[in-house]
Write a protein that holds these residues in place. Sequence first.
Motif, PDB file in Angstrom:
ATOM      1  N   GLY A  10     -26.540  41.445   4.084  1.00 45.60           N
ATOM      2  CA  GLY A  10     -25.420  42.025   3.355  1.00 45.60           C
ATOM      3  C   GLY A  10     -25.530  41.792   1.862  1.00 45.60           C
ATOM      4  O   GLY A  10     -26.393  41.057   1.389  1.00 45.60           O
ATOM      5  N   THR A  11     -24.627  42.416   1.142  1.00 43.31           N
ATOM      6  CA  THR A  11     -24.570  42.277  -0.312  1.00 43.31           C
ATOM      7  C   THR A  11     -23.384  41.390  -0.673  1.00 43.31           C
ATOM      8  O   THR A  11     -22.251  41.682  -0.267  1.00 43.31           O
ATOM      9  N   PRO A  12     -23.634  40.317  -1.417  1.00 43.64           N
ATOM     10  CA  PRO A  12     -22.524  39.438  -1.807  1.00 43.64           C
ATOM     11  C   PRO A  12     -21.497  40.177  -2.653  1.00 43.64           C
ATOM     12  O   PRO A  12     -21.850  40.987  -3.506  1.00 43.64           O
ATOM     13  N   GLY A  13     -20.237  39.856  -2.389  1.00 39.59           N
ATOM     14  CA  GLY A  13     -19.160  40.456  -3.165  1.00 39.59           C
ATOM     15  C   GLY A  13     -18.585  39.497  -4.187  1.00 39.59           C
ATOM     16  O   GLY A  13     -17.648  39.846  -4.908  1.00 39.59           O
ATOM     17  N   THR A  14     -19.132  38.290  -4.243  1.00 40.94           N
ATOM     18  CA  THR A  14     -18.665  37.265  -5.181  1.00 40.94           C
ATOM     19  C   THR A  14     -19.877  36.612  -5.833  1.00 40.94           C
ATOM     20  O   THR A  14     -21.000  36.714  -5.321  1.00 40.94           O
ATOM     21  N   PRO A  15     -19.668  35.917  -6.951  1.00 45.06           N
ATOM     22  CA  PRO A  15     -20.797  35.284  -7.640  1.00 45.06           C
ATOM     23  C   PRO A  15     -21.410  34.110  -6.858  1.00 45.06           C
ATOM     24  O   PRO A  15     -22.562  33.766  -7.073  1.00 45.06           O
ATOM     25  N   GLU A  16     -20.619  33.502  -5.952  1.00 48.36           N
ATOM     26  CA  GLU A  16     -21.129  32.403  -5.133  1.00 48.36           C
ATOM     27  C   GLU A  16     -20.958  32.753  -3.662  1.00 48.36           C
ATOM     28  O   GLU A  16     -20.016  33.444  -3.289  1.00 48.36           O
ATOM     29  N   VAL A  17     -21.889  32.236  -2.850  1.00 46.86           N
ATOM     30  CA  VAL A  17     -21.834  32.453  -1.408  1.00 46.86           C
ATOM     31  C   VAL A  17     -21.798  31.111  -0.696  1.00 46.86           C
ATOM     32  O   VAL A  17     -22.185  30.080  -1.262  1.00 46.86           O
ATOM     33  N   GLN A  18     -21.336  31.129   0.544  1.00 49.17           N
ATOM     34  CA  GLN A  18     -21.284  29.912   1.358  1.00 49.17           C
ATOM     35  C   GLN A  18     -22.545  29.873   2.223  1.00 49.17           C
ATOM     36  O   GLN A  18     -22.880  30.867   2.871  1.00 49.17           O
ATOM     37  N   CYS A  19     -23.227  28.740   2.201  1.00 51.13           N
ATOM     38  CA  CYS A  19     -24.477  28.594   2.943  1.00 51.13           C
ATOM     39  C   CYS A  19     -24.357  27.491   3.988  1.00 51.13           C
ATOM     40  O   CYS A  19     -23.573  26.558   3.833  1.00 51.13           O
ATOM     41  N   MET A  20     -25.158  27.623   5.036  1.00 49.08           N
ATOM     42  CA  MET A  20     -25.211  26.617   6.087  1.00 49.08           C
ATOM     43  C   MET A  20     -26.670  26.467   6.504  1.00 49.08           C
ATOM     44  O   MET A  20     -27.361  27.457   6.734  1.00 49.08           O
ATOM     45  N   ALA A  21     -27.118  25.217   6.551  1.00 46.78           N
ATOM     46  CA  ALA A  21     -28.466  24.917   7.021  1.00 46.78           C
ATOM     47  C   ALA A  21     -28.354  23.895   8.141  1.00 46.78           C
ATOM     48  O   ALA A  21     -27.450  23.058   8.138  1.00 46.78           O
ATOM     49  N   SER A  22     -29.260  23.982   9.098  1.00 52.39           N
ATOM     50  CA  SER A  22     -29.232  23.011  10.184  1.00 52.39           C
ATOM     51  C   SER A  22     -30.639  22.598  10.577  1.00 52.39           C
ATOM     52  O   SER A  22     -31.602  23.357  10.399  1.00 52.39           O
ATOM     53  N   ARG A  23     -30.721  21.382  11.090  1.00 58.78           N
ATOM     54  CA  ARG A  23     -31.939  20.846  11.698  1.00 58.78           C
ATOM     55  C   ARG A  23     -31.517  20.359  13.078  1.00 58.78           C
ATOM     56  O   ARG A  23     -30.631  19.508  13.198  1.00 58.78           O
ATOM     57  N   LEU A  24     -32.125  20.912  14.108  1.00 57.56           N
ATOM     58  CA  LEU A  24     -31.766  20.616  15.487  1.00 57.56           C
ATOM     59  C   LEU A  24     -33.011  20.106  16.206  1.00 57.56           C
ATOM     60  O   LEU A  24     -34.069  20.726  16.134  1.00 57.56           O
ATOM     61  N   GLU A  25     -32.876  18.978  16.877  1.00 62.95           N
ATOM     62  CA  GLU A  25     -34.020  18.373  17.552  1.00 62.95           C
ATOM     63  C   GLU A  25     -33.695  18.190  19.036  1.00 62.95           C
ATOM     64  O   GLU A  25     -32.646  17.661  19.394  1.00 62.95           O
ATOM     65  N   ILE A 124     -31.164  18.849   3.832  1.00 66.76           N
ATOM     66  CA  ILE A 124     -30.874  18.230   5.128  1.00 66.76           C
ATOM     67  C   ILE A 124     -31.239  16.753   5.107  1.00 66.76           C
ATOM     68  O   ILE A 124     -30.478  15.915   5.612  1.00 66.76           O
ATOM     69  N   ASP A 125     -32.366  16.403   4.505  1.00 63.56           N
ATOM     70  CA  ASP A 125     -32.748  14.980   4.386  1.00 63.56           C
ATOM     71  C   ASP A 125     -31.688  14.202   3.608  1.00 63.56           C
ATOM     72  O   ASP A 125     -31.342  13.078   3.977  1.00 63.56           O
ATOM     73  N   ALA A 126     -31.178  14.794   2.540  1.00 60.47           N
ATOM     74  CA  ALA A 126     -30.138  14.121   1.750  1.00 60.47           C
ATOM     75  C   ALA A 126     -28.890  13.898   2.600  1.00 60.47           C
ATOM     76  O   ALA A 126     -28.269  12.828   2.541  1.00 60.47           O
ATOM     77  N   GLN A 127     -28.525  14.875   3.413  1.00 60.52           N
ATOM     78  CA  GLN A 127     -27.366  14.730   4.296  1.00 60.52           C
ATOM     79  C   GLN A 127     -27.616  13.637   5.327  1.00 60.52           C
ATOM     80  O   GLN A 127     -26.748  12.798   5.585  1.00 60.52           O
ATOM     81  N   ARG A 128     -28.802  13.634   5.920  1.00 58.64           N
ATOM     82  CA  ARG A 128     -29.140  12.620   6.935  1.00 58.64           C
ATOM     83  C   ARG A 128     -29.144  11.226   6.315  1.00 58.64           C
ATOM     84  O   ARG A 128     -28.665  10.276   6.917  1.00 58.64           O
ATOM     85  N   ASP A 129     -29.675  11.105   5.088  1.00 63.59           N
ATOM     86  CA  ASP A 129     -29.700   9.819   4.404  1.00 63.59           C
ATOM     87  C   ASP A 129     -28.297   9.326   4.090  1.00 63.59           C
ATOM     88  O   ASP A 129     -28.011   8.136   4.160  1.00 63.59           O
ATOM     89  N   SER A 130     -27.411  10.258   3.746  1.00 64.63           N
ATOM     90  CA  SER A 130     -26.044   9.855   3.375  1.00 64.63           C
ATOM     91  C   SER A 130     -25.212   9.418   4.577  1.00 64.63           C
ATOM     92  O   SER A 130     -24.225   8.715   4.406  1.00 64.63           O
ATOM     93  N   THR A 131     -25.612   9.830   5.770  1.00 66.19           N
ATOM     94  CA  THR A 131     -24.851   9.465   6.966  1.00 66.19           C
ATOM     95  C   THR A 131     -25.564   8.411   7.813  1.00 66.19           C
ATOM     96  O   THR A 131     -25.044   8.013   8.859  1.00 66.19           O
TER      97      THR A 131
END
Length: 138
Positions: A10-25, A124-131
């Motif tokens: 799609g085409t963003p309608g705002t200057p910023e978008v919401q992103c989600m990344a995941s690592r699943l093992e 993702i590494d930064a998130q894992r390190d913080s938790t």
Amino acid sequence: MPTLPWSTIGTPGTPEVQCMASRLEVKSLRNAPGFLLSSLALWWQARRSPGVLGVALKAEMFKGVFWTYSAWDDKSAIYSYARTEPHRSTVARKRKVMRDATFVFFTAPADDMRLSWDEIGRRIDAQRDSTAPTSSPA
């Protein structure tokens, strides 16, 4: 190692978008093929979901690790996708074969919503390190 590279939907309608990344093992490599098939089904679902701007998927089959990255109009679009079938029931079924899961939510400039797998890995590494549990000196 199957990788479905970034696909702009799609085409963003705002200057910023919401992103989600995941690592699943997965717990065992024998779970990897079934997990991959489910991941592909959810990748297709995401591509058709309202508010999606782009998606990518990477499977490291011999490590039993799966990576996702997506960009959306807003967080409510992400949550709506997560509550919709087949995502909802697939997640419930696959939890029992999961060893670990890390999710990162962040905003990005609409012009820079496509990220490299290296950048996704860093976030993702930064998130894992913080938790990660910390030990205190005795």
